[in-house]
Scaffold this active site. Structure first.
Site, mmCIF file in Angstrom:
data_model
loop_
_atom_site.group_PDB
_atom_site.id
_atom_site.type_symbol
_atom_site.label_atom_id
_atom_site.label_comp_id
_atom_site.label_asym_id
_atom_site.label_seq_id
_atom_site.Cartn_x
_atom_site.Cartn_y
_atom_site.Cartn_z
ATOM 1 N N LYS A 256 49.784 38.833 18.065
ATOM 2 C CA LYS A 256 48.457 38.671 18.667
ATOM 3 C C LYS A 256 48.239 37.331 19.359
ATOM 4 O O LYS A 256 47.584 37.254 20.379
ATOM 5 C CB LYS A 256 47.369 38.929 17.639
ATOM 6 C CG LYS A 256 47.785 38.671 16.232
ATOM 7 C CD LYS A 256 47.464 39.846 15.323
ATOM 8 C CE LYS A 256 48.590 39.994 14.323
ATOM 9 N NZ LYS A 256 48.489 41.137 13.474
ATOM 10 N N ARG A 257 48.751 36.293 18.758
ATOM 11 C CA ARG A 257 48.594 34.974 19.334
ATOM 12 C C ARG A 257 49.201 34.892 20.712
ATOM 13 O O ARG A 257 48.686 34.347 21.669
ATOM 14 C CB ARG A 257 49.329 33.936 18.439
ATOM 15 C CG ARG A 257 48.399 33.006 17.690
ATOM 16 C CD ARG A 257 47.880 31.885 18.551
ATOM 17 N NE ARG A 257 46.491 32.024 19.007
ATOM 18 C CZ ARG A 257 45.435 31.840 18.262
ATOM 19 N NH1 ARG A 257 45.540 31.556 16.993
ATOM 20 N NH2 ARG A 257 44.236 31.933 18.776
#
Length: 493
Positions: A256-257
Site C-alpha cells: 500500500k505504501r
RNA sequence: GCCUCGUUCGUCUAGUGGCCAAGGACGCCGCCCUUUCAAGGCGGAGAUCACGGGUUCGACUCCCGUACGAGGUACCA
C-alpha cells in the site's frame, strides 16, 4: 445438499488496508464460488493482535460491497461453521495443538527470543541458512519438567520430518517438491496462546469444509509445512491454487505504501466498480484471445480456475483508465448524471466544482452538460474540472488564447464583433440554427471555421478544448454565452 | 547465502507438439472523420516466444542447465 459443492474462502488479516491486488485474489475465489454455485466464506485472520489495525475489516467489507461481492458465511452474518474471527477460535487451535503434541508431531519450545536471535546471528556469521536448531525438540523429560516447574514461557513448534521430501500438489504450478530438511520447526502457537497462521488456517479450513484454497503464491514456500500438518492431523488436503500476485510497475509485490491503490482511492478518482471488477479479473486470468469486456454475470458464467496463469501480472492503470471510459460510455445519461453528481458536488478541495458554485446542482442543467461530455470522460472524478465553465460565473483565461492560429488580435476582435451581431439576430438559440450562418460568416471573413469558432470557444469557455461549440453554447444558454462573447470583445479591443 | 516460483510485443495476455514466419487489447505513431477535444474507422511500429542444450519428423509448447526477476527464510499474514 450443498455438501459436495465447492467451498471457498478468503481470509484477510486486518493488519492494514487491503490493496487492489488483494481484491484480485478475492475476486478469483468469489467468481469461482459463484460460478459453481458453491459457497463463499469470509474469515478474519486476526491472530496477530499486536498488528491489528482499527477499522481495517470495515473498510475491507465496504470494498467488497463496492465491487459487488457478497459472502455466504462470515463476520456479521455468521454461519454454521463460525465463529469467523480467529481470535474467537483460540480454544480450537489449542485443542489441535495439544493433539499434535500428544501424537509427537509438535513440542513445547522454551527458547527465549534472545537465544533465537543469538542463534540466527551465529548462523548468519557462518553463512548458514537461518533455521531453528530444534534445541527443544530433543529435551529430555527431566529438562522439560524443570522448565515447566520454573514457569518458563513456551511456544508450540511443529516437528517437521527430518528426512524425506514433501510434495505440494498445486493446481496451477503442478507438483512442487521440497526437501524436508530445508524446512525448520515453525512456531504454531505463540506464548500468548494464539495460534499462528500455519496452524490456524489449517484448522479453520478443515473445520469449515473448505475445498479450494486460493491464496497468493508467496505462500508456496510454507505450503510443505502445511501439508505435513494436514498429514499429522490426518486430514484431507484441499486443492491448492497459488495464484500469482499482482505486481507494481517495478515488478515488486504490491504494497500500500509503495505502489498500490486501495479501492477507496479508485472510488475517489471516479472509477466505476464494474470497470474495476472487470479489469481485476483480467490480471492473471483470461477467457480467450480477444474477449476482455465482461459484465459481472458473464464473468461468473465463464470464469474457471484452469485459465489462471502462473506468472505475476503488473497493475496497469492506463488500461484501467481506458476500460473505465468504456464503461462510462455504456452508461445511460440518467445513470451518468446520477453517479457523477456526487463527485461534482463534493468540495473543491476534494475534486468537486469550485466552491463558488452553489450546491446542489440543477439536475436538468447538469444532465445537458454531461450529455455533451459523456463520451469524453474517463473517470467520474474528472467531470467537475472538465465542465466547470458551465457552472462558474467568472472565466479566467489569458486574452492571448482568443487568438487562433494564423490570426491576430485585430482580426479576432473583428470576428467576435461580427459573430456577436449575427448571434444576436438569431430567432432561436439552437445549435442547428447557429451553425450554418456562422459558417457563412467565417467564409465571408476569409477565415477557416476553426479560426472563428476557436476564438468563440475560448470566449465562452476559457478553454481550447470543449464539446462541439454550438451545442456547448446552446447548453450554456443565450444570456451567458452572449455576455461572455461581449467580455471577449472588450478584452480584445 | 539457502529454498521455491516465474520468464510470449513497454503493459495485460492468447497459445496445452504441427492451425504461429506468434493473435487480441491498452499505450504509442500515422491517416481518415472533424470547429477544438474526445469517440469512431483504418493502418503502423513493437516479441529472433529470456538464453543454451536436449527429446521429437516437428517445440512458444516437453526435459535439463544458465541468466534475470520475484517470493520465502518471524512468537506477520
Amino acid at each position: 445438499m450443498t455438501e459436495h459443492k465447492p467451498r471457498l474462502r478468503f481470509a484477510p488479516s486486518p493488519t492494514g488496508f487491503m490493496h487492489i491486488g488483494g481484491y484480485r485474489t478475492l475476486l478469483f475465489s468469489w467468481l469461482y464460488a459463484r460460478h459453481t454455485g458453491g459457497s463463499f466464506i469470509l474469515r478474519i485472520e486476526d491472530t496477530d493482535v499486536a498488528r491489528t489495525v482499527e477499522g481495517a475489516i470495515e473498510v475491507m467489507l465496504d470494498g467488497m460491497r463496492w465491487l459487488g461481492m457478497d459472502y455466504d458465511e462470515g463476520p456479521i452474518i455468521g454461519g454454521q461453521y463460525g465463529p469467523y474471527y480467529q481470535t474467537q477460535r483460540k480454544a480450537l487451535y489449542q485443542e489441535y495443538a495439544h493433539q499434535l503434541i500428544e501424537s509427537g508431531h509438535a513440542y513445547r519450545c522454551y527458547c527465549t527470543s534472545e537465544r533465537l536471535e543469538q542463534m540466527r546471528n551465529a548462523q548468519a556469521a557462518q553463512k548458514l541458512p537461518p533455521r531453528y536448531d530444534r534445541h527443544c525438540r530433543y529435551l529430555t523429560d527431566e529438562e522439560r519438567d524443570a522448565n515447566e516447574a520454573a514457569g518458563l514461557k513456551w511456544v508450540v513448534r511443529f516437528a517437521m520430518p527430518l528426512e524425506g521430501e514433501t510434495v505440494v500438489h498445486d493446481e496451477i504450478h503442478g507438483d512442487i517438491t521440497f526437501k524436508n530438511s530445508d524446512i525448520d520447526d515453525a512456531v504454531i502457537v505463540k506464548s500468548d496462546g494464539f495460534a499462528l497462521y500455519h496452524l490456524a488456517h489449517i484448522v479453520d479450513d478443515h473445520l469449515m469444509g473448505i475445498t479450494h484454497v486460493l491464496r497468493g503464491d508467496d505462500w508456496i514456500s510454507s505450503a510443505p509445512r502445511h501439508v505435513q500438518i494436514y498429514n499429522a492431523l490426518g486430514w484431507e488436503i484441499p486443492l491448492f491454487y497459488h495464484v500469482p500476485n499482482v505486481l507494481g510497475k517495478d515488478k515488486k509485490k504490491l504494497s500500500k505504501r509503495h505502489n498500490a491503490p486501495s479501492w477507496v482511492e479508485l472510488k475517489e478518482k471516479g472509477f466505476l466498480p464494474e470497470a474495476v471488477f472487470n479489469f481485476l479479473a483480467l490480471i492473471g486470468w483470461a477467457y480467450d484471445d480477444k474477449t476482455e469486456l465482461f459484465t459481472r454475470e458473464e464473468l461468473i458464467r465463464v470464469f474457471t480456475l484452469d485459465h489462471i496463469g502462473a506468472a505475476g501480472g503488473i497493475y496497469d492503470q492506463d488500461k484501467l483508465l481506458w476500460m473505465n471510459g468504456v464503461y462510462i460510455r455504456q452508461l445511460s445519461l440518467e445513470d451518468l448524471v446520477e453517479r457523477a453528481l456526487p463527485y461534482m458536488e463534493r468540495p473543491e478541495a476534494e475534486g468537486g466544482l469550485p466552491d463558488s458554485v452553489g450546491r446542489s446542482l440543477d439536475r436538468q442543467y447538469t444532465s445537458s452538460v454531461l450529455h455533451l461530455e459523456h463520451e469524453r470522460l474517463k473517470t467520474l472524478g474528472e467531470a467537475a474540472e472538465v465542465v466547470s465553465f458551465f457552472f462558474v460565473d467568472e472565466l479566467h483565461y489569458e486574452t492571448a488564447m482568443l487568438v487562433q492560429k494564423g490570426m491576430d488580435i485585430g482580426r479576432t476582435h473583428a470576428g467576435l464583433v461580427r459573430a456577436r451581431d449575427l448571434l444576436n439576430s438569431l430567432e432561436e438559440w439552437r445549435h442547428e440554427v447557429m451553425e450554418p450562418p456562422m459558417r457563412e460568416l467565417a467564409a465571408e471573413l476569409g477565415l477557416k471555421p476553426g479560426q472563428l469558432f476557436g476564438a468563440i470557444r475560448v470566449a465562452i469557455s476559457g478553454r481550447t478544448a470543449t464539446p462541439p461549440l454550438f451545442e456547448t453554447m446552446e447548453v450554456l444558454g443565450r444570456e451567458r454565452s452572449m455576455a461572455r462573447i461581449e467580455q471577449a470583445i472588450e478584452r480584445s479591443a
